[in-house]
Design an enzyme around this catalytic site. Structure first.
Site, PDB file in Angstrom:
ATOM      1  N   HIS A 172       0.821  -1.219   0.000  1.00 33.22           N
ATOM      2  CA  HIS A 172       0.000   0.000   0.000  1.00 33.22           C
ATOM      3  C   HIS A 172       0.852   1.265   0.000  1.00 33.22           C
ATOM      4  CE1 HIS A 172      -3.997  -1.904   0.960  1.00 33.22           C
ATOM      5  NE2 HIS A 172      -3.153  -2.908   1.092  1.00 33.22           N
ATOM      6  N   ASP A 380       3.529   9.577  -0.553  1.00 37.92           N
ATOM      7  CA  ASP A 380       2.356   8.788  -0.146  1.00 37.92           C
ATOM      8  C   ASP A 380       2.114   7.724  -1.201  1.00 37.92           C
ATOM      9  OD1 ASP A 380       0.018   8.015   1.185  1.00 37.92           O
ATOM     10  OD2 ASP A 380      -0.588  10.085   1.574  1.00 37.92           O
TER      11      ASP A 380
END
Ligand code: ADP
Ligand code: G6P
Length: 471
Positions: A172, A380
């Site tokens: 992720h 991110d």
């Protein structure tokens, strides 16, 4: 956010199994000190929850309370299989190796990664426990989908035990370039761990390319067109699968009459002509220091009028025992306090800062209430907050300011994109987003919404599972 709904025990075996460090819910205590369940923080849970509700399967993960052993149970339509962690393992595996070694290293080393051999030992031990749990729960020939950086050794451990399984892995967070990854003293073991998966998924193509290059250069494996060949001649694949949200569910939640009412209340309470919003876990990768500094300067210079504009920052507490997170919280509170002290007046502070997690409906109300959403991570993997905001803007207006360094920037091209290290550039884009006319805002939002609604979480899961060989 808390509830006690818990029904019968989960069935003991499943043909579809997700393994993640966290379960969808974490064990905590309510106001009366009674044990209860709360939605676990972070994007992984937001993304996987709707998938697991739709599929019959089991979710293996830690329930968030140290030293507590729990039996499998069913919660909100999902079969949960809790994996226990001792207090020491929480310190060494979770706070240590996962969140003070891998997390900063994989996020461009925006904080200094620490390398400790005892943490690594705990990482191996806990990964083995998760692999054993998956080996026990998965049916013959079943599918096991391992999630994220905390469990990178599980694919190989599981493959060694259960060669009959189809094993997927999804990261992720970003996967770093070779130059950074090779600092890791246990780089070879981590790569071997991942190579046990039949399909290794990343958020962006660059992550998959970094991984394949390392398979070749560090493990000496043959790689070709997204495939790697293991020493025994079997093959695995790697590719990009940008994760998303249940866009329709967020839109429905935002359009619920209670949410609409709540959004109005928020606007009234904030009493401003223009509302800027930030929503993040309190994490040093999210660029909060830079964002708050930018707003401080905009208020100070008068480019934003503290009587007319407000910046609302909602920050979920996260990893609070890790040093770097403690430092971040202190820094943010100091910065906010200083700006409000300098620029506020009685009854009016230019920055409203809330250090708390909220139920999803409150988040949807906040997104509805905000004129400009400001998402400025230094790095991110994806950033689901940006997609949630877009999904909640059924009115077709609103503006998104988004860091180039979020995985989401590849998809959300019509956002006002910023380099969060460039404070002046960020200030210009914040003002440009706020000042754009309605036609411009609507044009951009229409395109953003099309992207988010056509690339939702179902599409993500279907694509990954299809490529893994599941019909
Ligand atoms: P990360 O996974 O690093 O936390 P994402 O942006 O991908 O970052 O996902 C964050 C998730 O956590 C989103 O679903 C968002 O709605 C949720 N979230 C963030 N802040 C809060 C908060 N203060 N209260 C409740 N949920 C939050
Ligand atoms: C990110 C990570 C997840 C993690 C979440 C919350 O989304 O990718 O793996 O679960 O943050 O962090 P926490 O440490 O509370 O699990």
């Amino acid at each position: 956010m808390t509830n006690n709904s818990r029904s019968s025990q989960a069935p003991s075996r499943a043909s579809f199994v997700v393994v993640a460090n966290r379960l969808a819910v974490e064990r905590t205590t309510d106001d009366q000190d009674e044990p209860c369940w709360r939605t676990s923080p972070g994007g992984l849970v937001t993304a996987l929850e709707p998938i697991m509700k739709a599929k019959e399967g089991a979710w293996i993960g830690w329930h968030g309370a140290p030293d507590e052993v729990l039996e499998p149970f069913r919660h909100d339509g999902i079969d949960m299989v809790p994996v226990p962690l001792s207090r020491d393992e929480v310190a060494e595996f979770y706070e240590g190796f996962s969140n003070a070694t891998l997390w900063p290293l994989y996020h461009d080393s925006v904080a200094f990664p620490e390398f400790h051999r005892e943490w690594w030992d705990a990482y191996v031990k806990v990964n083995r426990r998760f692999a054993e749990a998956a080996a026990e729960v998965a049916e013959e020939g079943g599918v096991v989908w391992v999630q994220d950086y905390q469990l990178q050794l599980v694919p190989k451990m599981l493959r060694d035990k259960r060669p009959d399984l189809k094993i997927g892995f999804f990261l992720h967070i970003p996967f770093p370039p070779q130059e950074l990854f090779q600092q890791l003293p246990w780089r070879k073991q981590v790569l071997e761990g991942l190579s046990g998966a039949d399909l290794v998924g990343f958020q962006v193509p660059g992550g998959a390319a970094n991984f394949l290059r390392l398979m070749k250069d560090r493990l000496g494996l043959e790689t070709r067109r997204g495939e790697f060949v293991r020493p025994d001649g079997t093959r695995g694949r790697a590719g990009a699968y940008p994760i998303s949200i249940d866009a329709q569910a967020f839109q429905d939640l935002a359009n619920h009459p209670e949410t609409v009412e709540r959004a109005k209340e928020i606007r009234e309470d904030l009493d401003a002509e223009i509302v800027f919003l930030g929503v993040d876990r309190l994490d040093y990768t999210k660029g909060l220091r830079q964002r708050i500094r930018a707003f401080g300067e905009l208020f100070k210079s008068g480019q934003l009028d503290p009587d007319k504009a407000v910046f609302l920052q909602v920050a979920t507490p996260s990893r609070e025992r890790v040093e770097e997170y403690k430092r971040l919280r202190d820094d943010i509170e100091l910065l906010v306090g200083r700006i409000n002290g300098d620029m506020g007046r009685i009854g009016r502070a230019p920055i409203t800062y809330l250090h708390a997690g909220y139920p999803r409906q409150e988040m949807a109300a906040l997104y509805r209430a905000a004129d400009v959403m400001v998402v400025t991570p230094l790095r991110d993997g994806m950033n689901l907050v940006a997609k949630e905001y877009v999904a909640c803007r059924g009115s077709g207006d609103g503006a998104l300011v988004l860091s180039e360094f979020a995985g989401a920037a590849r998809e959300l091209k019509q956002a006002w994109q910023v380099n969060p290290y460039d404070i002046d550039g960020m200030k210009d884009q914040i003002l440009a987003a706020a000042g754009a006319d309605q036609t411009e805002k609507r044009r951009r939002m229409r395109q953003l919404r099309r992207q988010v609604f056509t690339h939702d979480i179902n599409r993500w899961a279907e694509t990954f599972l299809r490529d893994l060989g599941l019909e």
